[in-house]
Design an enzyme around this catalytic site. Structure first.
Site, PDB file in Angstrom:
ATOM      1  CG  HIS A 101      10.127  35.609  -2.712  1.00  0.00           C
ATOM      2  ND1 HIS A 101      10.538  36.121  -3.981  1.00  0.00           N
ATOM      3  CD2 HIS A 101      10.898  34.652  -2.467  1.00  0.00           C
ATOM      4  CE1 HIS A 101      11.220  34.909  -4.282  1.00  0.00           C
ATOM      5  NE2 HIS A 101      11.552  34.084  -3.378  1.00  0.00           N
ATOM      6  CG  ASP A 104       9.700  39.565  -3.644  1.00  0.00           C
ATOM      7  OD1 ASP A 104      10.802  39.681  -3.347  1.00  0.00           O
ATOM      8  OD2 ASP A 104       8.767  38.785  -3.997  1.00  0.00           O
ATOM      9  CD  GLU A 232      12.410  27.782  -7.586  1.00  0.00           C
ATOM     10  OE1 GLU A 232      11.231  28.227  -7.509  1.00  0.00           O
ATOM     11  OE2 GLU A 232      13.437  28.475  -7.856  1.00  0.00           O
ATOM     12  CG  HIS A 271      17.451  26.527  -9.799  1.00  0.00           C
ATOM     13  ND1 HIS A 271      16.431  26.599  -8.661  1.00  0.00           N
ATOM     14  CD2 HIS A 271      17.940  27.877  -9.688  1.00  0.00           C
ATOM     15  CE1 HIS A 271      16.169  27.739  -8.399  1.00  0.00           C
ATOM     16  NE2 HIS A 271      17.284  28.421  -9.041  1.00  0.00           N
ATOM     17  CG  ASP A 296      10.678  29.811 -10.684  1.00  0.00           C
ATOM     18  OD1 ASP A 296       9.303  29.599 -10.931  1.00  0.00           O
ATOM     19  OD2 ASP A 296      11.188  30.274  -9.986  1.00  0.00           O
ATOM     20  CG  ASP A 309      17.653  33.938 -11.529  1.00  0.00           C
ATOM     21  OD1 ASP A 309      17.389  32.796 -11.548  1.00  0.00           O
ATOM     22  OD2 ASP A 309      17.865  34.233 -10.443  1.00  0.00           O
TER      23      ASP A 309
HETATM   24  C1  XUL Z   1      16.104  31.299  -6.338  1.00  0.00           C
HETATM   25  C2  XUL Z   1      14.898  31.229  -6.798  1.00  0.00           C
HETATM   26  C3  XUL Z   1      13.777  31.656  -6.010  1.00  0.00           C
HETATM   27  C4  XUL Z   1      12.630  30.928  -5.994  1.00  0.00           C
HETATM   28  C5  XUL Z   1      11.430  31.270  -5.011  1.00  0.00           C
HETATM   29  O1  XUL Z   1      17.334  30.618  -6.982  1.00  0.00           O
HETATM   30  O2  XUL Z   1      14.797  30.660  -7.714  1.00  0.00           O
HETATM   31  O3  XUL Z   1      13.581  33.021  -6.320  1.00  0.00           O
HETATM   32  O4  XUL Z   1      11.998  30.737  -7.200  1.00  0.00           O
HETATM   33  O5  XUL Z   1      11.762  31.476  -3.751  1.00  0.00           O
HETATM   34 CO    CO Z   2      13.036  30.365  -8.907  1.00  0.00          CO
END
Ligand code: XUL
Ligand code: CO
Length: 438
Positions: A101, A104, A232, A271, A296, A309
């Site tokens: 991002h 970051d 996403e 997610h 992801d 996460d």
């Molecule tokens: C948030 C998430 C983010 C995206 C990119 O839940 O997964 O980190 O991957 O913005």
């Molecule tokens: Co993500």
């Protein structure tokens, strides 16, 4: 330059019998599977935010993880140190991609022009590192959710000034993605949703979000971005209702606004769980709509209802995921980004090493097992047979679109005893176990 991961030199494949914690047990980067080395099937990526920035804070406590890289105070020095640490880490583990991002990689300045200056200084430094190594950008994105200016959303904000700020950030993040050779650009609608319909004009918000995406596509193509844009999906967190709820919702949005040619999906495991789906469900929806893009890779905790996460360690889930990736034809521009962070109590640099080794081994095993499922053939064969009534007769007519309600009534008048067959779920689950543990 300091060494941040002195506990490892190069992490190598040693096989499943090895007890060396700093070795891969299943991930053998150059092993050829179905004509391609494992590393090309898996395309592992490091997430800049969780790996190099996350400090372990949660709603009940501040950070436990020191990310000052040896007690540095100046945010720009920390940003440089993150690049050094990140590239050292990726080189030692043989990870060839990373994702970022804008927020970051460099600290915000006092105003946008200072923020921009900081950002480009670090992008240039990252670029010099990519030129010295074989490490590349998988995808970039802009963080349009953290700052107070995004309290009501970014592209879906009620405030046009916030919208404009997001656009300015995306412009720079896109340019950086191109400069770093990235083939993906992600939209994660971190605040794109609503808390209450009482203050929300949903129609305008969605139209505006689509406008921001259109502008991004137009600008991206103009500056030579020939990769994929991704959305996403995520159902909740931070807002009560997120517009990108799940894959099916996102596909409807993309089609309504004519964005489906440029956008694919970046599916995140946890997610999917939060949306009440399995990971493989979300991947299947993307695949059958030609919208599978990137992943992801992480996992949630079945006992916790939020986005934890965590690093993925569930071999079942990784196997079913890789089966979908193979069915989708493998990754093209996308890859497996570990959008995962070590637990709050795992605060040492060594923990990051264990986390990645374990995640990479999990997906390597998932890849191996997915190919075993395909070679074994029992599951695919079963599914094929299950739908065989559509191969001829009335089924073929339905499939080809030549049947009508009249013709089907006619058929039923002469054949009204329907013969059913078992779905054999338990048998198929036993086959899966047999392949995974056999
Ligand atoms: C948030 C998430 C983010 C995206 C990119 O839940 O997964 O980190 O991957 O913005
Ligand atoms: Co993500």
């Amino acid at each position: 330059m300091s060494e941040f991961f002195p506990m490892i030199k190069k992490v190598c494949y040693e096989g499943k019998q090895s007890k060396n914690p700093f070795s891969f047990k299943y991930y053998d980067a150059e092993r050829i599977i179905d004509g391609k080395p494992m590393k090309e099937h898996l395309k592992f990526a490091l997430s800049w935010w969780h790996t190099l920035c996350a400090e372990g804070g949660d709603p009940f406590g501040s950070g436990t993880i020191d990310r000052t890289y040896g007690g540095l105070k100046d945010p720009m020095k920390i940003a440089y140190a993150k690049v050094d640490a990140g590239f050292e880490f990726m080189s030692k583990l043989g990870i060839e991609y990373f994702c970022f991002h804008d927020a970051d990689i460099a600290p915000a300045g006092e105003n946008f022009s200072q923020t921009k200056k900081n950002f480009w200084e670090i992008v240039d430094y990252i670029r010099s590192k990519t030129e010295e190594t074989n490490i590349k950008l998988l995808w970039g994105t802009a963080n349009c959710f953290n700052a107070p200016r995004y309290m009501h959303g970014a592209g879906t904000s009620c405030n046009a000034h916030s919208f404009a700020y997001a656009a300015a950030q995306i412009k720079n993040a896109l340019e950086a993605t191109v400069k770093l050779g990235g083939k993906g650009y992600v939209f994660w609608g971190g605040r794109e949703g609503y808390e209450t319909l009482l203050n929300t004009d949903m129609a305008l918000e969605l139209d505006n979000m689509a406008k921001l995406m259109k502008m991004s596509v137009e600008y991206g193509r103009k500056i030579g971005f020939d990769g994929d844009f991704y959305i996403e999906p995520k159902p909740k967190e931070p807002t009560k209702h997120q517009y990108d709820f799940d894959s099916a919702t996102v596909l409807g949005f993309l089609r309504k606004y004519g964005l489906d040619k440029d956008f694919k999906l970046n599916i995140e495991a946890n997610h999917a769980t939060l949306a009440g789906h399995t990971f493989e469900h979300e991947l299947t929806v993307a695949r059958i709509n030609n919208a599978f893009g990137s992943i992801d890779a992480n996992s949630g905790d079945p006992l916790l209802g939020w986005d934890t996460d965590q690093f993925p360690t569930n071999v079942y889930s990784a196997t079913l995921c890789m089966l979908e990736v193979i069915r989708a034809g493998g990754f093209t521009n996308g890859g497996l980004n570990f959008d995962a962070k070590v637990r709050r109590g795992s605060f040492t640099f060594e923990d990051i090493v264990h986390a990645y080794i374990s995640g990479m081994d999990t997906f390597a095993l998932g890849l191996i097992k997915a190919y075993e499922i395909i070679e074994d053939g029992r599951i695919d064969e079963f599914v094929k047979k299950r739908y065989s009534s559509y191969n001829d007769g009335i089924g073929k007519e339905i499939r080809q679109g030549s049947a009508s309600l009249e013709s089907l009534e006619e058929y039923i008048l002469g054949n009204d005893k329907v013969v059913m067959e078992s779905g054999r779920q338990e048998y198929l689950e036993a086959v899966l176990n047999n392949i995974i543990f056999g």
